[in-house]
Enzyme design. Structure first.
Site, short mmCIF file in Angstrom:
data_model
loop_
_atom_site.label_atom_id
_atom_site.label_comp_id
_atom_site.label_asym_id
_atom_site.label_seq_id
_atom_site.Cartn_x
_atom_site.Cartn_y
_atom_site.Cartn_z
N HIS A 1 18.28 -54.33 -18.31
CA HIS A 1 18.83 -55.05 -19.46
C HIS A 1 19.88 -54.24 -20.22
O HIS A 1 19.78 -53.03 -20.37
CB HIS A 1 17.71 -55.45 -20.42
CG HIS A 1 16.99 -54.27 -21.02
ND1 HIS A 1 17.39 -53.66 -22.18
CD2 HIS A 1 15.90 -53.59 -20.60
CE1 HIS A 1 16.59 -52.66 -22.46
NE2 HIS A 1 15.67 -52.59 -21.51
N ASP A 2 20.90 -54.93 -20.69
CA ASP A 2 21.89 -54.40 -21.63
C ASP A 2 22.74 -53.28 -21.06
O ASP A 2 23.38 -52.53 -21.81
CB ASP A 2 21.22 -53.94 -22.93
CG ASP A 2 20.48 -55.06 -23.63
OD1 ASP A 2 21.15 -56.01 -24.07
OD2 ASP A 2 19.23 -55.00 -23.72
N GLY B 1 17.50 -49.37 -18.72
CA GLY B 1 18.14 -50.16 -19.76
C GLY B 1 19.19 -49.42 -20.56
O GLY B 1 19.10 -48.23 -20.80
#
Length: 258
Positions: free
Chosen positions: A118-119, A136
Site C-alpha cells: 500500500h501507498d 508499505g
C-alpha cells in the site's frame, strides 16, 4: 476484445481495444485504457487505474485491499502508467488513508511474484526482478533496478539509477546513482554501466564518483561530508540531487564499505 468466460463489472470503464482473456475478473470502479492486454486468471479489483499498452500476465492481482490493520475500507486507488509489464502472480495493493493511492509509473517491468504494498510510489522505467517484495510507503525513483528476491523495509527510499544486488535486505535509504550490495547492504560503488547506457557523460560520471568519495571514503559523517561537497565541488544537477536525497532521508542512508 472480451472473452465470454471473463467477468467484467458493468460499471468498469474499459477501452474498446483492450484484450481480456478467459477467466479474468474485473470489478467496479476500474479504468483500463487503450491497447492494454489482460492475461487469463488476472483479478483487477475496485480502484484500479491502468494506463495504455500495458501487459498483465496470468495470475496477477491488481488493487487488492491493503494488508494493513489500519485500513478501514476507505476509497483508495492503484494507478499504473503506460507501457508497463506486470508478469505472472504479481500483487499490487491499493492505498490507505496515509496517501490514498499506490502508484506504478510508465515503462516499468515487474517480474513474476513481485509484491507492491500500500501507498508505494514506483516511478518510471523501473525493473524489479522475480520475487522482489516492497513493503508499505516505499518510494523507488526513475531507472532503479532491483535484483530478484530483494526485501525492502517500509518507508524506505531508493534513489534514481540505483542497482541493487539480488537477495538484498534493504532497511536504509539508497541514494541515487549507486550500486548496493553485500550483507548487510552497503555502498558498492556507482552504477557506472547503467549511467553510460542512459547517456551520462564520462565527466558527469566522474563528478558523481567524486561526490561519493566525500560521502563514503573520506571518514567524514554525512553532515560534514555534505558541507564539504557544497563548498568544494561545483553545483550540478546530480550533485544537488544527491545532497537533497541525503538531507531528506528519514531512515538514514546505507553504510559505506565494510
Amino acid at each position: 476484445m472480451k472473452q465470454p468466460l471473463a467477468y467484467v463489472h458493468p460499471e468498469a470503464k474499459i477501452a474498446s481495444n483492450v484484450v481480456i482473456e478467459p477467466f479474468v475478473t474485473i470489478d467496479k470502479n476500474v479504468v483500463i485504457e487503450e491497447g492494454t492486454h489482460i492475461g487469463s486468471n488476472v483479478t483487477i479489483l475496485e480502484g484500479a487505474r491502468i494506463g495504455k499498452n500495458c501487459r498483465i500476465f496470468p495470475g496477477s492481482v491488481i488493487s487488492g485491499i491493503p494488508q494493513d490493520l489500519k485500513f478501514k475500507g476507505e476509497e483508495t486507488v492503484v494507478e499504473i502508467g503506460d507501457n508497463t509489464t506486470i508478469r505472472e502472480c504479481v500483487t499490487i495493493n491499493r492505498g490507505t488513508a496515509a496517501k490514498g493511492k499506490t502508484v506504478i509509473g510508465n515503462n516499468c517491468l515487474l517480474m513474476a511474484y513481485v509484491h507492491i504494498a500500500h501507498d508505494c510510489v514506483i516511478r518510471n522505467n523501473i525493473i524489479m526482478a522475480n520475487a522482489t517484495q516492497i513493503a508499505g510507503e516505499v518510494q523507488v525513483d526513475d531507472y532503479a533496478i532491483i535484483g530478484g528476491g530483494t526485501l525492502v523495509h517500509q518507508f524506505s527510499h531508493i534513489g534514481a539509477h540505483v542497482m541493487i544486488q539480488g537477495g538484498s535486505l534493504v532497511n536504509k535509504d539508497i541514494p541515487p546513482f549507486v550500486k548496493a550490495a553485500r550483507n548487510p547492504i552497503s555502498y558498492a560503488g556507482i552504477n557506472s554501466i547503467g549511467l553510460r547506457r542512459r547517456n551520462f557523460t564520462n565527466e558527469t560520471i566522474r563528478d558523481i564518483q567524486e561526490i561519493y568519495r566525500y560521502l563514503y571514503l573520506s571518514g567524514l559523517n554525512n553532515s560534514d561530508a555534505i558541507e564539504r561537497i557544497e563548498a568544494e565541488l561545483p553545483a550540478t544537477k546530480e550533485r544537488d540531487e544527491i545532497i537533497l536525497f541525503v538531507r531528506n532521508s528519514q531512515r538514514g542512508i546505507i553504510r559505506g564499505y565494510l
